[in-house]
Structures are given as structure tokens and as C-alpha cells.
Write an enzyme that holds these catalytic residues in place. Sequence first.
Site, short mmCIF file in Angstrom:
data_model
loop_
_atom_site.label_atom_id
_atom_site.label_comp_id
_atom_site.label_asym_id
_atom_site.label_seq_id
_atom_site.Cartn_x
_atom_site.Cartn_y
_atom_site.Cartn_z
N ARG A 84 43.65 133.88 105.72
CA ARG A 84 43.06 134.27 107.01
C ARG A 84 41.97 133.29 107.38
NH1 ARG A 84 43.47 137.81 110.79
NH2 ARG A 84 44.93 139.27 109.84
N GLN B 225 38.16 148.42 106.77
CA GLN B 225 36.79 148.17 106.26
C GLN B 225 36.61 149.13 105.09
OE1 GLN B 225 34.46 145.88 107.51
NE2 GLN B 225 32.78 146.50 106.19
N HIS C 10 45.94 151.86 104.54
CA HIS C 10 45.84 150.43 104.25
C HIS C 10 45.67 150.16 102.75
CE1 HIS C 10 45.50 146.28 105.01
NE2 HIS C 10 44.28 146.22 104.52
N LYS D 34 49.36 134.14 102.55
CA LYS D 34 48.62 134.18 103.81
C LYS D 34 47.16 133.82 103.57
CE LYS D 34 47.06 138.10 106.63
NZ LYS D 34 47.49 139.39 107.17
C1 R5P Z 1 46.31 143.02 106.56
O1 R5P Z 1 45.94 143.09 105.41
C2 R5P Z 1 47.36 143.91 107.12
O2 R5P Z 1 48.30 144.26 106.16
C3 R5P Z 1 48.06 143.24 108.30
O3 R5P Z 1 48.73 142.08 107.81
C4 R5P Z 1 47.09 142.86 109.35
O4 R5P Z 1 46.30 143.95 109.71
C5 R5P Z 1 47.82 142.33 110.56
O5 R5P Z 1 46.86 141.96 111.51
P1 R5P Z 1 47.22 140.98 112.70
O6 R5P Z 1 48.43 141.55 113.42
O7 R5P Z 1 45.98 141.02 113.55
O8 R5P Z 1 47.48 139.63 112.14
#
Ligand code: R5P
Length: 281
Positions: free
Chosen positions: A183, A87, A119, A181
Site C-alpha cells: 500500500r 482501524q 475484517h 500488495k
Molecule cells: C484490505 O486489507 C482489505 O482486505 C481490502 O483489500 C481493502 O479494504 C480494499 O480497499 P480498496 O478497494 O480501497 O483498495
Amino acid sequence: MKIACTGRSRALGARIAEILGAGLVEARTSRFPDGEMYLQTGALDETTVVVGSLLSDATLVEVLLLIDACQRSEVLLVVPYLGYARQDREFKPGEPVSARAMARALSTGVDRVVTVNVHKESVLSHFTVPASQVTLEAEIGDFIATLPLSDPLILAPDRGAAPFVAAIAARGGWETDHLEKTRISGEEVRMEPVRGEPWTGDVVLVDDIISTGGTLAAAAGMLLARGARGVHAVCVHGLFAGNARPLLESAGIRELASSDTIEGPDSRYSAAAPIARALSR
Ligand code: R5P
């Protein structure tokens, strides 16, 4: 110099202490009857390295108490996994920038901060003391080199991870690529290949964080359906929230590995050496 670690960062703290030739100081915690945390450390030195990952609200309190207990010495803070960093902006009106809130709180009473694969690097600017990160390309590259792989492709699950993953691939002279990807929700993502030709060798997916496992499970399913020989997953921070492990297993992932920034059964390589080097600088 002494190393003081929280309960969930003991193995990594001990590895850092061994590399630096520093003593470990025990920090014991218990609870008051009303649920508040109590903490006590052993004897300190002139400099204390506090090692504690932010894995939950309770570990945040433990890190804050440990920093305060070490105030008679210079405090270098190592946050191997900086929770709340995702965040990193106000996505909707009224939201906090949680990464900023954590960084400000963790700057109090410390002289310097070191973290691992944060991150987004911009999060470091929220600390009010010097803050830096180490990144684990070398450690991941060395780990991948131990796997019995045939014709490996080192694959980033999204465009953002591509430079990090390319740097890992360069170490072994392996092919690299990334996926697209999208989401859909907290748990659900759609993964699409960028390259036209399916990869028929082994694929090693590398991400900074595995949380629900949704990202890498979706990627593995798509890659295996397109003919990949085997799919392996390596991350820096293995949160493995909820059913992440069974989800990744049922998606067909053969090897699952994370570093010891979050200590668990999948911690197969260590962040200790680069952290120790950063502390020595
Ligand atoms: C996202 O931007 C991160 O780099 C990871 O890809 C993400 O946190 C992975 O989350 P999850 O295992 O819940 O898909």
C-alpha cells in the site's frame, strides 16, 4: 420472533425474515429540526433480530436507536457489514482502536451479535456479549460457478486474503494463488505476482472489501498486461467509495459482484442463509 432492519439493510433483513419464517417490523426514521434522528418501530415480539450494517456515522446512530427501541424484547443484533473494523489497533500514538469503540457501543442492550466476514476475527473479542461471524466461502463459490469462465484462477489480492480465497477455490476445484500488495497511500497500491508464469485463462479476484477499488484495479491492470483472458471481481462487502465503479470498469474488470451486506446494484448473491443459520443456533 420479529426482524427489524435499518433503511440500508432492508433487502437482506427481508431475506433473513423469509428464511426464518419471521415477521418484519417496520422502523421509520425522520429528523428533528436540529438534525437529530427520530425512530419508531412497529409492534415487537419476545425476540427481535435487529439487522443493520455500519455504513456511515448516521447508520451507527440508527442501529443504536433501533436497539434501544427494541429493549422490551430479547435483542439479537446482526451487523452484516461492521464498519470501522479496519482501524483495529492504534497504528499511531493518539489514535482510537475504532473497532473496539464500535464493538463496545454495539454490545449495549443486545444479547448476541452476528456479523459477516469481519475484517479481522480478533475484532470480535471487543464485544462484551457473545459475538460470532459467518463467512461466505460457499455463497461466493456458488456464485463463481455460475460465471462462464475458461480455465479459472481464483486469486487473492494479498497474503491475508489467501486462506479465505483458497477455501472458495477448493469448493469448485479451481486453481488458486495470491498477489503481493504494497500500500502506497489510501488510494494507491502496488500489486506484484507471486507465480512466475502469467495466467492466460480467466482470473477471479476475491477480496473481503472493495472500498476505493484501488487494490483490484491495480491487480486487474497487471493481470491483463500479463495476458489474462478476462478479469472478474467478487467481494463480500461492496463499499464502492467515490469513483470505485468507473475505476474498476476502466481497469478492464468484466464482472463485478458483491453480497447484500451492503445493498447496491452489484449485490449478486446473498448472506441471508448463513446469517439465518447462525441465528437458529
Ligand atoms: C484490505 O486489507 C482489505 O482486505 C481490502 O483489500 C481493502 O479494504 C480494499 O480497499 P480498496 O478497494 O480501497 O483498495
